[in-house]
Design a protein around this motif. Structure first.
Motif, PDB file in Angstrom:
ATOM      1  N   THR A 184       0.826  -1.203   0.000  1.00 23.47           N
ATOM      2  CA  THR A 184       0.000   0.000   0.000  1.00 23.47           C
ATOM      3  C   THR A 184       0.867   1.263   0.000  1.00 23.47           C
ATOM      4  O   THR A 184       2.025   1.248   0.394  1.00 23.47           O
ATOM      5  CB  THR A 184      -0.924   0.041   1.218  1.00 23.47           C
ATOM      6  OG1 THR A 184      -0.124   0.121   2.414  1.00 23.47           O
ATOM      7  CG2 THR A 184      -1.799  -1.203   1.283  1.00 23.47           C
ATOM      8  N   TYR A 185       0.236   2.357  -0.411  1.00 27.68           N
ATOM      9  CA  TYR A 185       0.922   3.648  -0.368  1.00 27.68           C
ATOM     10  C   TYR A 185       1.342   3.993   1.057  1.00 27.68           C
ATOM     11  O   TYR A 185       2.438   4.526   1.281  1.00 27.68           O
ATOM     12  CB  TYR A 185       0.015   4.755  -0.894  1.00 27.68           C
ATOM     13  CG  TYR A 185      -0.417   4.603  -2.326  1.00 27.68           C
ATOM     14  CD1 TYR A 185       0.518   4.477  -3.347  1.00 27.68           C
ATOM     15  CD2 TYR A 185      -1.772   4.620  -2.674  1.00 27.68           C
ATOM     16  CE1 TYR A 185       0.120   4.358  -4.670  1.00 27.68           C
ATOM     17  CE2 TYR A 185      -2.183   4.506  -3.989  1.00 27.68           C
ATOM     18  CZ  TYR A 185      -1.241   4.378  -4.982  1.00 27.68           C
ATOM     19  OH  TYR A 185      -1.641   4.254  -6.282  1.00 27.68           O
ATOM     20  N   ALA A 186       0.463   3.724   2.028  1.00 28.48           N
ATOM     21  CA  ALA A 186       0.776   4.066   3.415  1.00 28.48           C
ATOM     22  C   ALA A 186       2.020   3.331   3.894  1.00 28.48           C
ATOM     23  O   ALA A 186       2.847   3.895   4.617  1.00 28.48           O
ATOM     24  CB  ALA A 186      -0.415   3.747   4.310  1.00 28.48           C
ATOM     25  N   ARG A 187       2.170   2.089   3.483  1.00 33.89           N
ATOM     26  CA  ARG A 187       3.339   1.319   3.898  1.00 33.89           C
ATOM     27  C   ARG A 187       4.589   1.785   3.158  1.00 33.89           C
ATOM     28  O   ARG A 187       5.701   1.739   3.694  1.00 33.89           O
ATOM     29  CB  ARG A 187       3.080  -0.162   3.625  1.00 33.89           C
ATOM     30  CG  ARG A 187       4.164  -1.064   4.186  1.00 33.89           C
ATOM     31  CD  ARG A 187       3.823  -2.501   4.024  1.00 33.89           C
ATOM     32  NE  ARG A 187       5.003  -3.338   4.173  1.00 33.89           N
ATOM     33  CZ  ARG A 187       5.173  -4.500   3.570  1.00 33.89           C
ATOM     34  NH1 ARG A 187       4.231  -4.978   2.787  1.00 33.89           N
ATOM     35  NH2 ARG A 187       6.265  -5.202   3.756  1.00 33.89           N
ATOM     36  N   LEU A 188       4.422   2.259   1.951  1.00 27.44           N
ATOM     37  CA  LEU A 188       5.551   2.703   1.137  1.00 27.44           C
ATOM     38  C   LEU A 188       6.025   4.099   1.539  1.00 27.44           C
ATOM     39  O   LEU A 188       7.196   4.440   1.343  1.00 27.44           O
ATOM     40  CB  LEU A 188       5.132   2.699  -0.335  1.00 27.44           C
ATOM     41  CG  LEU A 188       6.158   3.090  -1.386  1.00 27.44           C
ATOM     42  CD1 LEU A 188       7.364   2.171  -1.343  1.00 27.44           C
ATOM     43  CD2 LEU A 188       5.505   3.062  -2.766  1.00 27.44           C
ATOM     44  N   GLU A 189       5.149   4.887   2.122  1.00 28.04           N
ATOM     45  CA  GLU A 189       5.444   6.296   2.373  1.00 28.04           C
ATOM     46  C   GLU A 189       6.714   6.534   3.196  1.00 28.04           C
ATOM     47  O   GLU A 189       7.510   7.421   2.851  1.00 28.04           O
ATOM     48  CB  GLU A 189       4.241   6.965   3.039  1.00 28.04           C
ATOM     49  CG  GLU A 189       4.402   8.458   3.187  1.00 28.04           C
ATOM     50  CD  GLU A 189       3.149   9.117   3.723  1.00 28.04           C
ATOM     51  OE1 GLU A 189       3.223  10.316   4.067  1.00 28.04           O
ATOM     52  OE2 GLU A 189       2.092   8.445   3.816  1.00 28.04           O
ATOM     53  N   PRO A 190       6.976   5.804   4.290  1.00 27.28           N
ATOM     54  CA  PRO A 190       8.206   6.073   5.046  1.00 27.28           C
ATOM     55  C   PRO A 190       9.471   5.889   4.211  1.00 27.28           C
ATOM     56  O   PRO A 190      10.429   6.657   4.352  1.00 27.28           O
ATOM     57  CB  PRO A 190       8.140   5.066   6.203  1.00 27.28           C
ATOM     58  CG  PRO A 190       6.685   4.770   6.364  1.00 27.28           C
ATOM     59  CD  PRO A 190       6.126   4.811   4.977  1.00 27.28           C
ATOM     60  N   LEU A 191       9.498   4.881   3.347  1.00 29.51           N
ATOM     61  CA  LEU A 191      10.655   4.663   2.484  1.00 29.51           C
ATOM     62  C   LEU A 191      10.845   5.843   1.540  1.00 29.51           C
ATOM     63  O   LEU A 191      11.963   6.349   1.359  1.00 29.51           O
ATOM     64  CB  LEU A 191      10.469   3.364   1.694  1.00 29.51           C
ATOM     65  CG  LEU A 191      11.544   3.053   0.649  1.00 29.51           C
ATOM     66  CD1 LEU A 191      12.854   2.708   1.327  1.00 29.51           C
ATOM     67  CD2 LEU A 191      11.094   1.917  -0.273  1.00 29.51           C
TER      68      LEU A 191
ATOM     69  N   ALA B 105       7.173  11.159  -2.004  1.00 33.09           N
ATOM     70  CA  ALA B 105       6.345  11.013  -0.808  1.00 33.09           C
ATOM     71  C   ALA B 105       5.296  12.111  -0.732  1.00 33.09           C
ATOM     72  O   ALA B 105       4.141  11.873  -0.368  1.00 33.09           O
ATOM     73  CB  ALA B 105       7.215  11.016   0.443  1.00 33.09           C
ATOM     74  N   HIS B 106       5.691  13.332  -1.087  1.00 33.70           N
ATOM     75  CA  HIS B 106       4.739  14.441  -1.058  1.00 33.70           C
ATOM     76  C   HIS B 106       3.594  14.204  -2.036  1.00 33.70           C
ATOM     77  O   HIS B 106       2.442  14.552  -1.762  1.00 33.70           O
ATOM     78  CB  HIS B 106       5.438  15.756  -1.386  1.00 33.70           C
ATOM     79  CG  HIS B 106       4.523  16.942  -1.361  1.00 33.70           C
ATOM     80  ND1 HIS B 106       4.237  17.635  -0.207  1.00 33.70           N
ATOM     81  CD2 HIS B 106       3.802  17.533  -2.342  1.00 33.70           C
ATOM     82  CE1 HIS B 106       3.383  18.609  -0.471  1.00 33.70           C
ATOM     83  NE2 HIS B 106       3.114  18.568  -1.763  1.00 33.70           N
ATOM     84  N   LEU B 107       3.920  13.625  -3.187  1.00 33.95           N
ATOM     85  CA  LEU B 107       2.884  13.354  -4.181  1.00 33.95           C
ATOM     86  C   LEU B 107       1.787  12.457  -3.608  1.00 33.95           C
ATOM     87  O   LEU B 107       0.610  12.610  -3.954  1.00 33.95           O
ATOM     88  CB  LEU B 107       3.506  12.700  -5.414  1.00 33.95           C
ATOM     89  CG  LEU B 107       2.513  12.225  -6.490  1.00 33.95           C
ATOM     90  CD1 LEU B 107       1.789  13.404  -7.117  1.00 33.95           C
ATOM     91  CD2 LEU B 107       3.219  11.393  -7.545  1.00 33.95           C
ATOM     92  N   LEU B 108       2.161  11.506  -2.755  1.00 33.43           N
ATOM     93  CA  LEU B 108       1.161  10.590  -2.212  1.00 33.43           C
ATOM     94  C   LEU B 108       0.058  11.339  -1.477  1.00 33.43           C
ATOM     95  O   LEU B 108      -1.097  10.913  -1.474  1.00 33.43           O
ATOM     96  CB  LEU B 108       1.819   9.577  -1.270  1.00 33.43           C
ATOM     97  CG  LEU B 108       2.838   8.628  -1.892  1.00 33.43           C
ATOM     98  CD1 LEU B 108       3.272   7.590  -0.869  1.00 33.43           C
ATOM     99  CD2 LEU B 108       2.290   7.951  -3.137  1.00 33.43           C
TER     100      LEU B 108
END
Length: 503
Positions: free
Chosen positions: A267-274, A283-286
């Motif tokens: 998911t995007y939420a899981r990918l965001e920290p990386l 990350a900002h785009l998400l």
């Protein structure tokens, strides 16, 4: 059959494969506190909390749009609705704060807002294990970005959110119960089924027999076919529990490039920290791609496989040189796997390289390779849309480059919304490669856009608007590049101003 916990109580329900969580709640279970507004995941009136076990078995809750979440994904999960928050006559802090701070008028949007505040409160509570950690405006904005209110206004809701920590910790004891992460139900004997494989082998076996069955992960796009176009899916394949598709691992390719293989169902939420650590612009785009509810469910693999010309992440991945790892059935009952550059994946409008070999029909995106940033390489991403957040792009530009001894190297420019597919601007790239970032070089690149794209007009923008916007984004890039050239060690005031304007 779906076995799950509803507000702490075990439930077993029968539902068709294309039933949403909202339909299950309101029609089958009579839980009408969760409202239907837009039926497309935009307004947040249907927000619920879904609890899943993490690595240590602790149940973690995230907000989700019930209208576009498949009901069968509740198998072995905990579902919390607004009816379950109070403990007897004592309101949950999210509810109590909304009452005291007058955060509700007509009340239609209130249950969804309360549920978003509940998941925010739970995540803050984990900060020190007992009382909520201090709530920052940024976290509050991210948590409530997917909830619309048309009568109260947002100030009293914001005040209520900031005051949640002032109220006694009143939460049902069952919230801390460990979720029974039981295995998904066995495949039904009939053709109508919601199939939940847990391994790549099981997924490919299913695809071998039913390559026509739609694949669902977050449902943030596919389920709009049900709610908006009234489509019916007699058989659905869920990939959210396929171990290989939910992995996120560091890797080194055969050409010695290092990076990460991101499972297609991550998911995007899981990918965001990386991304926040290595690619802040991505990350900002998400946060402009969708609300917290969407980021909690939507997946990178789904955004790519959907092959929309206005998908937000493909242009960024094209600019970064991403690769895909595809898997599908082989003739000998084995799994056929192959890699290809993302550049070769999009063929035409809604047409991709999946299933190009008919002997391997039923291919899926197993993982996406994201290269680790190289020293001196930069990335900028700018999205133009009618709304600032949670909106479809009119034009999106993603730009990667190095500035080496005063000239541009490894220039990759990619756009969404400018063609039938997400696409690199190769003529514009060639105009900049090896050139100093001068006005003349960028003028040539802007002129070359006419060779790269012939955009169309639609409700999001005219062809002329898109051409002008893409050219303006290149001019913005020139200003950023020259700002870095003047001070390569830090963002200049001009670069900061440009980023603030773009975001």
């Amino acid at each position: 059959m779906i076995d799950f916990l509803l507000n702490g109580q075990p439930r077993r329900c029968e539902a068709s494969p294309d039933t949403s969580v909202l339909e299950l709640l309101r029609d089958a279970l009579g839980q009408t506190g969760t409202k239907e507004g837009c039926a497309s995941g935009d307004c947040g009136a249907c927000t619920v909390a879904i609890g899943e076990p993490d690595a240590d078995g602790t149940t973690r809750y995230h907000a989700a749009n019930a209208c576009i979440t498949p009901a069968h994904q509740l198998q072995g999960r905990a579902l919390v609705t607004v009816e379950g928050l109070a403990r007897g006559d004592t309101l949950h802090p999210a509810q109590a704060a909304m009452v005291v701070h007058h955060g509700s008028q007509c009340g239609f949007c209130t249950p969804g807002i309360v549920m978003s505040l509940f998941t925010l409160h739970e995540s803050q509570r984990r900060g020190d294990g007992e009382r909520p950690a201090p709530l920052t405006p940024q976290r509050l904005e991210a948590a409530l970005g997917g909830n619309l209110c048309r009568c109260t206004g947002y100030r009293p809701i914001r005040d209520a959110a900031l005051a949640m920590g002032d109220y006694p910790e009143a939460r049902p004891d069952w919230l801390d119960l460990a979720v029974d992460a039981t295995a998904p139900p066995q495949e039904a004997a009939t053709e109508a089924a919601f199939v939940q494989p847990t391994s790549l082998a099981a997924l490919i076996a299913e695809r071998r027999v039913h390559p026509e069955a739609p694949i669902v992960a977050g449902g943030t796009d596919l389920w709009l076919e049900v709610t908006q176009r009234l489509a019916r899916f007699p058989r659905v394949v869920d990939v959210t529990r396929v171990a290989e598709l939910t992995a996120l691992e560091e890797a080194t390719l055969a050409d010695d490039r290092v990076g990460w293989w991101i499972g297609g169902a991550v998911t995007y939420a899981r990918l965001e920290p990386l991304l926040a650590e290595h690619y802040p612009a991505f990350a900002h785009l998400l946060h402009r791609l969708g609300s917290a509810q969407v980021r909690n469910r939507g997946t990178l693999g789904g955004n790519i496989a959907n092959a929309s010309p206005i998908g937000d992440t493909p242009p960024v991945l094209l600019a970064l040189g991403a690769r895909l790892w595809l898997a599908g059935p082989a003739d000998d009952q084995e799994i056929a796997e192959r890699e290809l550059p993302l550049d070769d994946f999009f063929l035409d409008y809604k047409q991709t390289a999946l299933n190009q070999d008919k002997a391997c029909e039923g291919e899926v995106i197993r993982a996406i390779f994201l290269p680790r940033p190289e020293a001196g390489r930069h990335l900028k991403v700018w999205k133009l849309s009618k709304r600032r957040e949670d909106d479809i792009s009119a034009v999106l530009g993603a730009f990667a480059w190095r500035l080496e001894e005063g000239v541009l190297r490894d220039v990759r420019l990619a756009f969404g919304g400018m063609a039938a597919i997400p696409k690199r601007a190769k003529a514009a790239e060639a105009a900049l490669e090896g050139q100093a970032p001068s006005e003349a070089a960028f003028a040539a690149a802007r002129a070359a856009l006419a060779d790269d794209f012939q955009p169309m007009s639609d409700v999001r923008g005219s062809a002329d608007y898109r051409r002008l916007s893409a050219a303006n984004l290149l001019e913005r890039l020139r200003l950023v590049v020259t700002a870095r050239d003047q001070d390569p060690t830090s963002n200049s005031a001009r670069e900061v101003m440009l980023d603030a304007y773009a975001h």
